[in-house]
Write a protein that holds these residues in place. Sequence first.
Motif, PDB file in Angstrom:
ATOM      1  N   ALA A  18       0.855  -1.143  -0.110  1.00 38.30           N
ATOM      2  CA  ALA A  18       0.099   0.125  -0.094  1.00 38.30           C
ATOM      3  C   ALA A  18       0.748   1.346   0.174  1.00 38.30           C
ATOM      4  CB  ALA A  18      -0.957  -0.033   1.171  1.00 38.30           C
ATOM      5  N   ALA A  19       1.862   1.354   0.609  1.00 42.74           N
ATOM      6  CA  ALA A  19       2.686   2.563   0.964  1.00 42.74           C
ATOM      7  C   ALA A  19       3.592   2.586  -0.486  1.00 42.74           C
ATOM      8  CB  ALA A  19       3.746   2.472   1.859  1.00 42.74           C
ATOM      9  N   PHE A  20       3.989   1.766  -1.114  1.00 42.36           N
ATOM     10  CA  PHE A  20       4.780   1.660  -2.520  1.00 42.36           C
ATOM     11  C   PHE A  20       3.727   2.369  -3.344  1.00 42.36           C
ATOM     12  CE2 PHE A  20       5.905   0.081  -6.369  1.00 42.36           C
ATOM     13  CZ  PHE A  20       7.253   0.175  -6.576  1.00 42.36           C
ATOM     14  N   ILE A  21       2.342   1.670  -3.375  1.00 42.71           N
ATOM     15  CA  ILE A  21       1.245   2.065  -4.459  1.00 42.71           C
ATOM     16  C   ILE A  21       0.857   3.603  -4.268  1.00 42.71           C
ATOM     17  CG2 ILE A  21      -0.790   1.590  -5.373  1.00 42.71           C
ATOM     18  CD1 ILE A  21      -0.390  -1.587  -4.485  1.00 42.71           C
ATOM     19  N   ASN A  22       0.651   3.665  -3.153  1.00 41.88           N
ATOM     20  CA  ASN A  22       0.447   5.351  -2.985  1.00 41.88           C
ATOM     21  C   ASN A  22       1.564   6.125  -3.237  1.00 41.88           C
ATOM     22  OD1 ASN A  22      -1.382   7.344  -1.717  1.00 41.88           O
ATOM     23  ND2 ASN A  22      -0.170   7.439   0.155  1.00 41.88           N
ATOM     24  N   ALA A  23       2.738   5.904  -2.737  1.00 42.44           N
ATOM     25  CA  ALA A  23       3.790   6.841  -3.308  1.00 42.44           C
ATOM     26  C   ALA A  23       3.912   7.223  -4.848  1.00 42.44           C
ATOM     27  CB  ALA A  23       5.159   6.084  -2.784  1.00 42.44           C
ATOM     28  N   PHE A  24       3.804   5.984  -5.679  1.00 39.12           N
ATOM     29  CA  PHE A  24       3.865   5.993  -6.998  1.00 39.12           C
ATOM     30  C   PHE A  24       2.859   6.729  -7.553  1.00 39.12           C
ATOM     31  CE2 PHE A  24       3.354   4.496 -11.296  1.00 39.12           C
ATOM     32  CZ  PHE A  24       4.481   4.078 -11.870  1.00 39.12           C
ATOM     33  N   ALA A  25       1.649   6.749  -7.013  1.00 36.61           N
ATOM     34  CA  ALA A  25       0.453   7.281  -7.684  1.00 36.61           C
ATOM     35  C   ALA A  25       0.449   8.577  -7.149  1.00 36.61           C
ATOM     36  CB  ALA A  25      -1.016   6.691  -7.012  1.00 36.61           C
ATOM     37  N   GLN A  26       0.850   9.014  -5.956  1.00 40.43           N
ATOM     38  CA  GLN A  26       0.702  10.305  -5.494  1.00 40.43           C
ATOM     39  C   GLN A  26       1.794  11.286  -6.231  1.00 40.43           C
ATOM     40  OE1 GLN A  26      -1.454  11.850  -3.223  1.00 40.43           O
ATOM     41  NE2 GLN A  26      -2.522   9.969  -3.632  1.00 40.43           N
ATOM     42  N   LEU A  27       2.980  10.693  -6.423  1.00 39.57           N
ATOM     43  CA  LEU A  27       3.868  11.500  -6.942  1.00 39.57           C
ATOM     44  C   LEU A  27       3.162  12.099  -8.436  1.00 39.57           C
ATOM     45  CD1 LEU A  27       7.289  12.069  -7.089  1.00 39.57           C
ATOM     46  CD2 LEU A  27       7.122  10.322  -8.871  1.00 39.57           C
ATOM     47  N   PHE A  28       2.813  11.288  -9.176  1.00 42.34           N
ATOM     48  CA  PHE A  28       2.093  11.673 -10.519  1.00 42.34           C
ATOM     49  C   PHE A  28       0.917  12.751 -10.225  1.00 42.34           C
ATOM     50  CE2 PHE A  28       4.571   8.011 -11.636  1.00 42.34           C
ATOM     51  CZ  PHE A  28       5.508   8.492 -12.691  1.00 42.34           C
ATOM     52  N   THR A  29       0.110  12.494  -9.272  1.00 39.77           N
ATOM     53  CA  THR A  29      -0.968  13.009  -9.137  1.00 39.77           C
ATOM     54  C   THR A  29      -0.559  14.359  -8.521  1.00 39.77           C
ATOM     55  OG1 THR A  29      -2.229  10.900  -8.259  1.00 39.77           O
ATOM     56  CG2 THR A  29      -3.042  13.271  -7.583  1.00 39.77           C
ATOM     57  N   SER A  30       0.455  14.424  -7.839  1.00 39.59           N
ATOM     58  CA  SER A  30       0.880  15.826  -7.314  1.00 39.59           C
ATOM     59  C   SER A  30       1.422  16.595  -8.462  1.00 39.59           C
ATOM     60  CB  SER A  30       1.909  15.622  -6.205  1.00 39.59           C
ATOM     61  OG  SER A  30       1.370  15.048  -5.066  1.00 39.59           O
ATOM     62  N   PHE A  31       2.033  15.900  -9.251  1.00 35.60           N
ATOM     63  CA  PHE A  31       2.568  16.779 -10.503  1.00 35.60           C
ATOM     64  C   PHE A  31       1.591  17.299 -11.599  1.00 35.60           C
ATOM     65  CE2 PHE A  31       4.172  17.056 -14.841  1.00 35.60           C
ATOM     66  CZ  PHE A  31       4.980  17.955 -14.591  1.00 35.60           C
ATOM     67  N   ILE A  32       0.311  16.245 -11.525  1.00 37.13           N
ATOM     68  CA  ILE A  32      -0.803  16.626 -12.464  1.00 37.13           C
ATOM     69  C   ILE A  32      -1.577  17.763 -11.977  1.00 37.13           C
ATOM     70  CG2 ILE A  32      -2.990  15.834 -13.421  1.00 37.13           C
ATOM     71  CD1 ILE A  32      -1.552  13.253 -13.732  1.00 37.13           C
ATOM     72  N   ILE A  33      -1.616  17.684 -10.488  1.00 34.33           N
ATOM     73  CA  ILE A  33      -2.711  18.647 -10.035  1.00 34.33           C
ATOM     74  C   ILE A  33      -1.921  20.016  -9.902  1.00 34.33           C
ATOM     75  CG2 ILE A  33      -3.773  19.450  -7.711  1.00 34.33           C
ATOM     76  CD1 ILE A  33      -4.583  16.470  -7.529  1.00 34.33           C
ATOM     77  N   ASN A  34      -0.561  20.106  -9.220  1.00 34.77           N
ATOM     78  CA  ASN A  34       0.185  21.289  -8.896  1.00 34.77           C
ATOM     79  C   ASN A  34       1.440  21.609  -9.909  1.00 34.77           C
ATOM     80  OD1 ASN A  34      -1.086  21.622  -6.207  1.00 34.77           O
ATOM     81  ND2 ASN A  34      -0.254  19.681  -5.841  1.00 34.77           N
ATOM     82  N   LEU A  35       1.656  20.817 -10.930  1.00 39.22           N
ATOM     83  CA  LEU A  35       2.817  20.933 -11.711  1.00 39.22           C
ATOM     84  C   LEU A  35       4.134  21.026 -10.906  1.00 39.22           C
ATOM     85  CD1 LEU A  35       1.789  23.554 -14.294  1.00 39.22           C
ATOM     86  CD2 LEU A  35       1.654  21.153 -14.616  1.00 39.22           C
ATOM     87  N   ASN A  36       3.929  20.147  -9.794  1.00 36.98           N
ATOM     88  CA  ASN A  36       4.993  20.063  -8.772  1.00 36.98           C
ATOM     89  C   ASN A  36       4.777  18.873  -8.112  1.00 36.98           C
ATOM     90  OD1 ASN A  36       7.104  20.253  -6.754  1.00 36.98           O
ATOM     91  ND2 ASN A  36       6.768  22.332  -6.379  1.00 36.98           N
ATOM     92  N   PRO A  37       5.796  17.801  -8.175  1.00 39.32           N
ATOM     93  CA  PRO A  37       5.468  16.621  -7.495  1.00 39.32           C
ATOM     94  C   PRO A  37       5.823  16.576  -6.103  1.00 39.32           C
ATOM     95  CG  PRO A  37       7.666  16.428  -8.695  1.00 39.32           C
ATOM     96  CD  PRO A  37       6.880  17.794  -9.206  1.00 39.32           C
ATOM     97  N   ASN A  38       6.327  17.743  -5.597  1.00 40.14           N
ATOM     98  CA  ASN A  38       6.695  17.951  -4.197  1.00 40.14           C
ATOM     99  C   ASN A  38       5.629  18.561  -3.246  1.00 40.14           C
ATOM    100  OD1 ASN A  38       9.326  16.883  -4.250  1.00 40.14           O
ATOM    101  ND2 ASN A  38       9.629  18.807  -5.549  1.00 40.14           N
ATOM    102  N   ILE A  39       4.455  19.062  -4.172  1.00 42.43           N
ATOM    103  CA  ILE A  39       3.369  19.694  -3.301  1.00 42.43           C
ATOM    104  C   ILE A  39       2.438  18.496  -2.981  1.00 42.43           C
ATOM    105  CG2 ILE A  39       1.409  21.059  -3.337  1.00 42.43           C
ATOM    106  CD1 ILE A  39       3.209  22.799  -4.976  1.00 42.43           C
ATOM    107  N   LYS A  40       2.396  17.671  -1.794  1.00 40.57           N
ATOM    108  CA  LYS A  40       1.811  16.638  -1.542  1.00 40.57           C
ATOM    109  C   LYS A  40       0.243  16.617  -1.701  1.00 40.57           C
ATOM    110  CE  LYS A  40       5.646  14.267   0.327  1.00 40.57           C
ATOM    111  NZ  LYS A  40       6.170  13.153   1.342  1.00 40.57           N
ATOM    112  N   VAL A  41      -0.552  15.763  -2.400  1.00 43.18           N
ATOM    113  CA  VAL A  41      -1.684  15.734  -2.159  1.00 43.18           C
ATOM    114  C   VAL A  41      -2.298  14.983  -0.994  1.00 43.18           C
ATOM    115  CG1 VAL A  41      -4.119  14.767  -3.353  1.00 43.18           C
ATOM    116  CG2 VAL A  41      -2.270  15.827  -4.720  1.00 43.18           C
ATOM    117  N   ASP A  42      -1.580  13.922  -0.726  1.00 43.47           N
ATOM    118  CA  ASP A  42      -1.556  12.950   0.429  1.00 43.47           C
ATOM    119  C   ASP A  42      -0.287  13.123   1.334  1.00 43.47           C
ATOM    120  OD1 ASP A  42      -1.898  11.185   2.508  1.00 43.47           O
ATOM    121  OD2 ASP A  42      -2.211   9.348   0.968  1.00 43.47           O
TER     122      ASP A  42
END
Length: 98
Positions: A18-42
């Motif tokens: 679960a932690a691995f899957i969430n990290a993978f998804a959140q990296l791309f989700t953060s980039f899509i939403i914020n154009l910055n993978p470091n602004i975490k959605v989760d």
Amino acid sequence: MDLAYYFPSRSALPFNNAAFINAFAQLFTSFIINLNPNIKVDLTTITPHWNKFDIGDTEILFNQTAVDGLPVVQPIETSLGLLEHCLFWNSVGSLTAQ
């Protein structure tokens, strides 16, 4: 192997953590939403800070430890050989219409 993590509901995951899957998804989700993978959605994700492209820590490694199967998500240094390949393909991009 990463294709399964882009579409996790459609295929079996090689590393079902679960932690691995969430990290993978959140990296791309953060980039899509914020154009910055470091602004975490989760804020609970294990995804580390990822510096902007520069020679040095330019990739994120998604892996698992061999002994205990824990997730490993960390910046790694891109090899000089890979960077040289990229420079070559960049130099011929106009010739290949890429």
